[in-house]
Enzyme design. Structure first.
Site, mmCIF file in Angstrom:
data_model
loop_
_atom_site.group_PDB
_atom_site.id
_atom_site.type_symbol
_atom_site.label_atom_id
_atom_site.label_comp_id
_atom_site.label_asym_id
_atom_site.label_seq_id
_atom_site.Cartn_x
_atom_site.Cartn_y
_atom_site.Cartn_z
ATOM 1 N N TYR A 89 128.336 -44.028 22.314
ATOM 2 C CA TYR A 89 127.887 -43.035 21.372
ATOM 3 C C TYR A 89 128.615 -41.573 22.192
ATOM 4 C CZ TYR A 89 124.230 -40.278 24.029
ATOM 5 O OH TYR A 89 123.810 -39.673 24.916
ATOM 6 N N GLU A 148 118.056 -63.466 47.384
ATOM 7 C CA GLU A 148 119.352 -62.398 47.969
ATOM 8 C C GLU A 148 118.325 -61.671 49.657
ATOM 9 O OE1 GLU A 148 121.538 -58.086 47.660
ATOM 10 O OE2 GLU A 148 119.882 -59.272 45.856
ATOM 11 N N ASP A 206 114.954 -59.512 47.776
ATOM 12 C CA ASP A 206 114.350 -60.611 47.031
ATOM 13 C C ASP A 206 113.415 -61.215 47.896
ATOM 14 O OD1 ASP A 206 116.227 -59.025 45.115
ATOM 15 O OD2 ASP A 206 117.121 -60.408 44.848
ATOM 16 N N ASP A 234 115.179 -57.182 43.611
ATOM 17 C CA ASP A 234 114.906 -55.644 43.161
ATOM 18 C C ASP A 234 116.448 -56.024 42.121
ATOM 19 O OD1 ASP A 234 117.624 -56.014 44.215
ATOM 20 O OD2 ASP A 234 117.583 -55.371 46.188
ATOM 21 N N HIS A 266 76.682 -61.418 -3.967
ATOM 22 C CA HIS A 266 76.198 -61.037 -5.029
ATOM 23 C C HIS A 266 76.931 -61.887 -5.855
ATOM 24 C CE1 HIS A 266 80.800 -61.030 -4.240
ATOM 25 N NE2 HIS A 266 81.046 -60.742 -5.949
ATOM 26 N N ASP A 301 77.958 -59.288 2.346
ATOM 27 C CA ASP A 301 77.322 -59.895 0.917
ATOM 28 C C ASP A 301 77.528 -60.741 1.100
ATOM 29 O OD1 ASP A 301 77.708 -60.249 -1.642
ATOM 30 O OD2 ASP A 301 79.668 -59.754 -1.807
ATOM 31 N N SER A 343 85.048 -64.275 -6.479
ATOM 32 C CA SER A 343 83.928 -63.961 -5.454
ATOM 33 C C SER A 343 83.365 -64.815 -4.582
ATOM 34 C CB SER A 343 83.206 -63.198 -6.250
ATOM 35 O OG SER A 343 83.706 -61.898 -6.713
#
Length: 693
Positions: A212, A287, A297, A334, A487, A540, A639
């Site tokens: 950018y 490495e 490594d 690394d 219910h 419920d 329900s």
């Protein structure tokens, strides 16, 4: 929602007078006043000279039925340049399914379509965005992502990047006005660090570079994470457990170069009584350093008795002797290097006491024992798995897997030497839901076998004058028990204490799509939860004991109960569940045929906020589901039905919730979510009721 912005600016004061006049005029426009940094939940506003955005949950696959919108705005006088670094959406003709839409404008006026994209997995996909960037005619872009109701497979989504370009030229600077009515100056002749390579190696991007005006930033390909140094890409690796008697593992992306700045730990664990043999392949490239032992490594092997290694360089360690049945393989890299890595194969052999023989596994009625392995061994460490002969039944306890133990007995991990048995299978639709399910307001018609646990409850409340007739839904738990909402099955009387309706006045119709079907089974008992509160529908939940057992088959099968969640949410937000019923939709009345809808779980905070101020009480025994914009919901008559969710590992459906209540607005209204009873809160109560019968 994913997004990142950076509003850093640099500048000088020398400008050409026409450009200055234009900017001074822009400062007088009231429409350029302070803009919010975020809008509603579904929309994110990104401002500044550069930034990035990604599909929901990226890098994980994006969820179904999830719209997202990003409004991108750079300083006035500049244009937006947008491009995609990763794109993988569902392919579809004319991008009618999942898609990304890019439009010019900020959404307040007219817009112009710059692109409609989908697909991308295939290299020749014409509907995916190419390498060319999109350029807005002005200072704003709108990016909209939409995923449809269901995908036949998983797609990873997209990552996009944007930055400001152009602007009013004033000497060595491009000039604009930001949303705070201050000048923004960017160099007209910017050095593209990503293209020119004008960056030291230690500062260059490991994977993707994004330029950018005035700088650059780095990002990583999918499957990697950006390191804290903001340039290196490390792998998401480790955490795997290998439990087969033989197998292999390797450095990430072997034999391609392994990622930098990574640390991986994997486990190999075979049954007790076996001993591991580890061997590295001849192709070994990690490495090293000529004067120090593996400072950069390395690979290490850890056992309960010590550590082997570190190993590095180009010479393979070959056979690594370990006298254990469990090891940890550690790999570290690394921030530098382009080495290809390693591959390790492992086998296991019987330890001296493995001569124990458990003999043939005991026969179980309705089930057969199959050996896990090729040699049908019955000696120490061998595994058999019991499988029911009838597909409508499932083995229990657990997975039916037994191992030959050191005492010469077949032993289950949790049940010990207790023999398994075949019980009615739960959560297995005889006809799975279609892979492609498009949006249909109010749901869509169910097919036979989609919801075999669904039952229709017809209730006659004789306590009312005249008697009241109503219907609701329930879910089969077995051939003798039905789960529903309290219910639905409580007599509607005044007072704080709920009373169940007379069981003789409850009819249960199972195995049908048509509520006009004659017949049904009467109830023997109706059990309301003792703490059910009719005033606010807390607790419920209810059980119905049938007077006659239902004949299980393709049309009628039980649903599973969910696992206990404790204090955790019933399910993560956006988890999709399916709800079926014969509930009325608007003015159309109750449908004769079963319908269903797929609805996402809503975050508990949003659930409570949507009902705040209305005198409603959303307790910890409840959760919400539905879409913020509305359009689909449960309605009166649904329900007691199950909010069913499939287990991603087994494919079995469990009753996560029960349709309980909603606000007074019309069902499907905006931000009026359905409220469901959390079934996992009542597992002990359900078990006690069934055992006491």
């Amino acid at each position: 929602m994913h997004g990142r912005t950076d509003g850093r600016t640099n500048g000088r004061r020398n400008m050409r007078s026409p450009c200055l006049l234009m900017l001074l005029l822009l400062r007088l426009l009231p429409s350029l006043g302070p803009a919010p940094t975020a809008t509603a939940t579904e929309t994110t506003r990104l401002t500044g000279v550069f930034g990035s955005l990604a599909s929901p949950r990226f890098p994980a696959p994006y969820p179904d039925d999830t719209p997202r919108r990003w409004e991108l705005a750079v300083p006035v006088g500049f244009r937006v340049r947008l491009y995609f670094s990763h794109f993988d959406l569902e392919p579809c003709d004319s991008c009618q399914c999942d898609h990304v839409r890019v439009e010019a404008g900020d959404g307040s006026g007219g817009v112009a379509l710059l692109g409609l994209f989908c697909g991308g997995r295939e290299a020749e996909s014409e509907s995916a965005p190419g390498a060319e960037a999109l350029l807005s005619p002005a200072d704003a872009l709108v990016v909209t992502f939409s995923s449809d109701f269901s995908n036949p497979e998983e797609f990873s989504g997209f990552v996009a990047h944007f930055h400001a370009v152009g602007g009013c030229r004033a000497g060595r600077w491009d000039v604009g006005v930001n949303r705070g009515l201050t000048l923004v100056l960017l160099p007209s002749r910017d050095v593209d660090e990503c293209a020119d390579g004008d960056v030291e190696e230690d500062a260059a991007c490991d994977h993707l570079c994004h330029n950018y005006a005035g700088g650059f930033y780095c990002s990583c390909r999918r499957g990697y994470l950006l390191h804290a140094d903001n340039r290196t890409c490390k792998a998401e690796c480790g955490g795997r457990t290998f439990s087969e008697r033989a197998g292999w593992l390797s450095s990430p992306h072997f034999p391609s170069p392994y990622p930098k700045s990574s640390h991986c730990s994997d486990f190999i664990r075979v049954p007790e009584g076996l001993k591991l043999r580890l061997r590295f392949d001849p192709a070994f490239d990690v490495e090293d350093h000529p004067e120090a032992v593996c400072p950069y490594d390395y690979v290490k092997i850890r056992t309960a008795s010590g550590e082997l290694g570190p190993f590095c360089g180009r010479r393979s360690p070959g056979l690594v002797p370990v006298d254990a049945n469990a090891v940890v393989v550690v790999f570290h890299s690394d921030h530098l290097g382009e080495n290809t890595g390693w591959r390790l194969t492992y086998t296991s052999e019987e330890a001296p006491h493995a001569a124990v023989d458990c003999g043939a596994p005991t026969a179980v009625d309705g089930a057969r024992a199959t050996f896990v392995g090729r040699d049908n061994s019955t000696r120490f460490g061998a595994v058999v798995r019991y499988v029911c002969d009838d597909a409508r039944r499932q083995i229990g306890p657990g997975d039916g897997e037994y191992r030959c133990g050191p005492d010469g007995l077949w032993v289950h991990l949790t049940a010990g030497t207790q023999l398994p048995s075949c019980e009615p299978a739960c959560g297995r639709p005889s006809r799975p839901l279609a892979a492609r399910v498009k949006r249909v307001v109010g749901g869509r018609a169910a097919e036979a076998g989609n919801f075999p646990w669904q039952v229709l409850l017809s209730v006659e409340d004789s306590g009312r004058v005249p008697p009241e007739r109503r219907f609701g839904s329930g879910a089969l738990l077995s051939d003798a028990w039905v789960l529903s909402a309290a219910h639905v099955l409580s007599a509607r009387r005044r007072g704080a204490v709920a009373v169940p309706v007379d069981p003789r006045h409850v009819k249960v119709l199972a195995g049908t799509l048509d509520r006009r079907t004659e017949g049904g089974v009467s109830a023997a008992r109706v059990l309301l939860h003792p703490d059910f509160r009719p005033a606010d529908f807390d607790n419920d939940i209810a059980l119905v004991r049938l007077s006659v057992r239902v004949e299980l088959g393709a049309a009628a099968r039980p649903i599973c109960l969910p696992p206990p969640q404790g204090d955790a949410p019933a399910a993560p937000p956006d988890t999709l569940g399916a709800v079926a019923g014969w509930g009325a939709a608007g003015t159309e009345g109750a449908p004769d045929l079963l319908r269903f809808a797929r609805l996402p779980v809503v975050a508990q905070d949003e659930c409570r906020a949507s009902y705040a101020g209305g005198g409603y009480n959303v307790t910890d025994n409840m959760f919400c589901a539905g879409f913020r914009q509305g359009g689909r919901d449960t309605c009166p008559g649904d329900s007691g039905g199950a909010f069913a969710v499939p287990d991603p590992a087994t494919g079995r459906w469990a009753a996560l919730g029960l349709v309980s209540w909603a606000g007074p607005e019309e069902c499907g209204a905006r931000r009026v979510y359905g409220v469901y009873t959390r079934v996992d809160r009542y597992l002990d109560w359900i078990r006690r009721c069934q055992e006491a019968d």
